[in-house]
Design a protein around this motif. Structure first.
Motif, PDB file in Angstrom:
ATOM      1  N   ALA A  68       0.861  -1.181   0.000  1.00 14.84           N
ATOM      2  CA  ALA A  68       0.000   0.000   0.000  1.00 14.84           C
ATOM      3  C   ALA A  68       0.894   1.227   0.000  1.00 14.84           C
ATOM      4  O   ALA A  68       1.871   1.300   0.746  1.00 14.84           O
ATOM      5  CB  ALA A  68      -0.908   0.000   1.226  1.00 14.84           C
ATOM      6  N   GLY A  69       0.571   2.181  -0.853  1.00 12.97           N
ATOM      7  CA  GLY A  69       1.328   3.422  -0.919  1.00 12.97           C
ATOM      8  C   GLY A  69       0.393   4.598  -0.773  1.00 12.97           C
ATOM      9  O   GLY A  69      -0.763   4.539  -1.197  1.00 12.97           O
ATOM     10  N   LYS A  70       0.904   5.669  -0.162  1.00 12.89           N
ATOM     11  CA  LYS A  70       0.078   6.852   0.047  1.00 12.89           C
ATOM     12  C   LYS A  70       0.704   8.076  -0.595  1.00 12.89           C
ATOM     13  O   LYS A  70       1.900   8.280  -0.538  1.00 12.89           O
ATOM     14  CB  LYS A  70      -0.085   7.126   1.542  1.00 12.89           C
ATOM     15  N   ARG A  71      -0.169   8.864  -1.176  1.00 17.11           N
ATOM     16  CA  ARG A  71       0.181  10.202  -1.636  1.00 17.11           C
ATOM     17  C   ARG A  71      -0.987  11.068  -1.208  1.00 17.11           C
ATOM     18  O   ARG A  71      -2.073  10.973  -1.775  1.00 17.11           O
ATOM     19  CB  ARG A  71       0.387  10.252  -3.142  1.00 17.11           C
ATOM     20  N   GLY A  72      -0.771  11.849  -0.170  1.00 19.27           N
ATOM     21  CA  GLY A  72      -1.864  12.627   0.407  1.00 19.27           C
ATOM     22  C   GLY A  72      -2.908  11.671   0.979  1.00 19.27           C
ATOM     23  O   GLY A  72      -2.585  10.760   1.730  1.00 19.27           O
ATOM     24  N   GLU A  73      -4.150  11.852   0.587  1.00 19.13           N
ATOM     25  CA  GLU A  73      -5.237  10.974   1.047  1.00 19.13           C
ATOM     26  C   GLU A  73      -5.412   9.759   0.128  1.00 19.13           C
ATOM     27  O   GLU A  73      -6.180   8.854   0.447  1.00 19.13           O
ATOM     28  CB  GLU A  73      -6.555  11.762   1.119  1.00 19.13           C
ATOM     29  N   ASP A  74      -4.752   9.761  -1.002  1.00 17.50           N
ATOM     30  CA  ASP A  74      -4.875   8.692  -1.994  1.00 17.50           C
ATOM     31  C   ASP A  74      -4.054   7.477  -1.564  1.00 17.50           C
ATOM     32  O   ASP A  74      -2.854   7.582  -1.334  1.00 17.50           O
ATOM     33  CB  ASP A  74      -4.391   9.215  -3.351  1.00 17.50           C
ATOM     34  N   VAL A  75      -4.712   6.305  -1.452  1.00 17.88           N
ATOM     35  CA  VAL A  75      -4.027   5.054  -1.140  1.00 17.88           C
ATOM     36  C   VAL A  75      -4.030   4.197  -2.400  1.00 17.88           C
ATOM     37  O   VAL A  75      -5.069   3.985  -3.018  1.00 17.88           O
ATOM     38  CB  VAL A  75      -4.718   4.300   0.018  1.00 17.88           C
ATOM     39  N   ARG A  76      -2.853   3.732  -2.782  1.00 18.14           N
ATOM     40  CA  ARG A  76      -2.692   2.910  -3.985  1.00 18.14           C
ATOM     41  C   ARG A  76      -2.157   1.547  -3.583  1.00 18.14           C
ATOM     42  O   ARG A  76      -1.233   1.452  -2.772  1.00 18.14           O
ATOM     43  CB  ARG A  76      -1.712   3.579  -4.949  1.00 18.14           C
ATOM     44  N   PHE A  77      -2.764   0.506  -4.150  1.00 18.05           N
ATOM     45  CA  PHE A  77      -2.335  -0.857  -3.863  1.00 18.05           C
ATOM     46  C   PHE A  77      -1.685  -1.471  -5.091  1.00 18.05           C
ATOM     47  O   PHE A  77      -2.028  -1.139  -6.220  1.00 18.05           O
ATOM     48  CB  PHE A  77      -3.532  -1.722  -3.449  1.00 18.05           C
ATOM     49  N   ALA A  78      -0.771  -2.373  -4.829  1.00 22.52           N
ATOM     50  CA  ALA A  78      -0.123  -3.139  -5.894  1.00 22.52           C
ATOM     51  C   ALA A  78       0.286  -4.479  -5.309  1.00 22.52           C
ATOM     52  O   ALA A  78       0.380  -4.637  -4.086  1.00 22.52           O
ATOM     53  CB  ALA A  78       1.110  -2.408  -6.418  1.00 22.52           C
ATOM     54  N   ALA A  79       0.521  -5.430  -6.181  1.00 22.87           N
ATOM     55  CA  ALA A  79       1.096  -6.714  -5.780  1.00 22.87           C
ATOM     56  C   ALA A  79       2.478  -6.791  -6.401  1.00 22.87           C
ATOM     57  O   ALA A  79       2.681  -6.399  -7.554  1.00 22.87           O
ATOM     58  CB  ALA A  79       0.221  -7.859  -6.252  1.00 22.87           C
ATOM     59  N   CYS A  80       3.415  -7.291  -5.623  1.00 22.87           N
ATOM     60  CA  CYS A  80       4.788  -7.428  -6.090  1.00 22.87           C
ATOM     61  C   CYS A  80       5.201  -8.892  -5.948  1.00 22.87           C
ATOM     62  O   CYS A  80       5.000  -9.490  -4.890  1.00 22.87           O
ATOM     63  CB  CYS A  80       5.719  -6.552  -5.269  1.00 22.87           C
ATOM     64  N   VAL A  81       5.770  -9.445  -6.997  1.00 24.70           N
ATOM     65  CA  VAL A  81       6.190 -10.844  -6.986  1.00 24.70           C
ATOM     66  C   VAL A  81       7.711 -10.889  -7.122  1.00 24.70           C
ATOM     67  O   VAL A  81       8.261 -10.377  -8.100  1.00 24.70           O
ATOM     68  CB  VAL A  81       5.517 -11.647  -8.124  1.00 24.70           C
ATOM     69  N   VAL A  82       8.328 -11.490  -6.120  1.00 24.23           N
ATOM     70  CA  VAL A  82       9.785 -11.617  -6.093  1.00 24.23           C
ATOM     71  C   VAL A  82      10.151 -13.039  -5.700  1.00 24.23           C
ATOM     72  O   VAL A  82       9.361 -13.741  -5.070  1.00 24.23           O
ATOM     73  CB  VAL A  82      10.431 -10.612  -5.107  1.00 24.23           C
ATOM     74  N   LEU A  83      11.332 -13.474  -6.088  1.00 23.90           N
ATOM     75  CA  LEU A  83      11.801 -14.788  -5.665  1.00 23.90           C
ATOM     76  C   LEU A  83      11.974 -14.794  -4.149  1.00 23.90           C
ATOM     77  O   LEU A  83      12.356 -13.785  -3.552  1.00 23.90           O
ATOM     78  CB  LEU A  83      13.130 -15.132  -6.340  1.00 23.90           C
ATOM     79  N   ALA A  84      11.726 -15.934  -3.540  1.00 24.72           N
ATOM     80  CA  ALA A  84      11.832 -16.051  -2.089  1.00 24.72           C
ATOM     81  C   ALA A  84      13.263 -15.846  -1.603  1.00 24.72           C
ATOM     82  O   ALA A  84      13.477 -15.520  -0.436  1.00 24.72           O
ATOM     83  CB  ALA A  84      11.319 -17.406  -1.644  1.00 24.72           C
ATOM     84  N   SER A  85      14.222 -15.999  -2.486  1.00 24.98           N
ATOM     85  CA  SER A  85      15.628 -15.813  -2.123  1.00 24.98           C
ATOM     86  C   SER A  85      16.060 -14.348  -2.218  1.00 24.98           C
ATOM     87  O   SER A  85      17.231 -14.031  -2.021  1.00 24.98           O
ATOM     88  CB  SER A  85      16.516 -16.676  -3.023  1.00 24.98           C
ATOM     89  N   THR A  86      15.113 -13.443  -2.510  1.00 21.66           N
ATOM     90  CA  THR A  86      15.410 -12.018  -2.612  1.00 21.66           C
ATOM     91  C   THR A  86      14.498 -11.230  -1.672  1.00 21.66           C
ATOM     92  O   THR A  86      13.634 -11.795  -1.006  1.00 21.66           O
ATOM     93  CB  THR A  86      15.224 -11.507  -4.061  1.00 21.66           C
ATOM     94  N   LYS A  87      14.686  -9.924  -1.670  1.00 16.24           N
ATOM     95  CA  LYS A  87      13.924  -9.039  -0.787  1.00 16.24           C
ATOM     96  C   LYS A  87      13.338  -7.896  -1.618  1.00 16.24           C
ATOM     97  O   LYS A  87      14.050  -7.271  -2.405  1.00 16.24           O
ATOM     98  CB  LYS A  87      14.885  -8.500   0.280  1.00 16.24           C
TER      99      LYS A  87
END
Length: 180
Positions: A68-87
């Motif tokens: 979840a990311g915020k800019r002012g009152e606006d909340v934006r959602f995204a999904a991020c897919v990464v290998l389990a061996s990374t961060k």
């Protein structure tokens, strides 16, 4: 070591959370036919426990993280897919992609409520269509990526290249950092 009984995901909707089962049936055949599902012990749904119990390498596991990311009152959602061996690089890359001042992992109850999936099983297939799905470019090289099925009691298996070809996916170089 427990064994996995993998079957085509299209033939096993009972293993998938409802939004995942619906989304799999809506995928182009050339993608859907390459996705398999298998029941697992729900106590072993977390990536490290699954990898150890079922003998899968961490670099074949892919974690789907709701941000979840915020800019002012606006909340934006995204999904991020990464290998389990990374961060996941939330503080730089994800903030820039979402064009927000602050980004963090979405609270568990909110992620579960918004996705209709179980915590520990959230997957990039079947997410709200308005959400961007960012996939780290390294995931594409996984010949047999393991991701959630929307439920803790199952996993999906698919080539990383199929993950990169899913609807709403944007492949991002440097989305993940090496694990510390």
């Amino acid at each position: 070591m427990p064994t996995l009984e993998r079957v085509p995901a299209l033939t096993a909707p009972e293993l998938l959370a409802p939004p995942v089962a619906s989304a799999v049936t809506e995928l182009p055949t050339e993608l859907a036919d390459r996705i398999e599902a298998a029941p697992i012990d729900p106590e072993l749904a977390d990536t490290a426990a699954f990898s150890e119990a079922y003998g899968f390498p961490l670099d074949g596991g892919a974690n789907c993280i709701v941000v979840a990311g915020k800019r002012g009152e606006d909340v934006r959602f995204a999904a991020c897919v990464v290998l389990a061996s990374t961060k996941l690089d939330v503080n730089r890359t994800v903030k820039k992609l979402l064009d927000v001042r602050k980004a963090s992992f979405a609270p568990m109850d909110q992620a579960v409520d918004l996705t209709g999936m179980e915590y520990g099983g959230i997957t990039p297939i079947g997410l709200p269509t308005a959400w961007p799905v960012y996939v780290d470019s390294r995931v594409l090289d996984a010949p047999d990526a393991v991701i959630g099925a929307g439920r803790r009691a199952a996993k999906l298996f698919l080539p990383g290249s199929v993950l990169g070809a899913l609807p709403h996916v944007q492949v991002v170089e440097g989305l993940a950092l090496p694990a510390a």
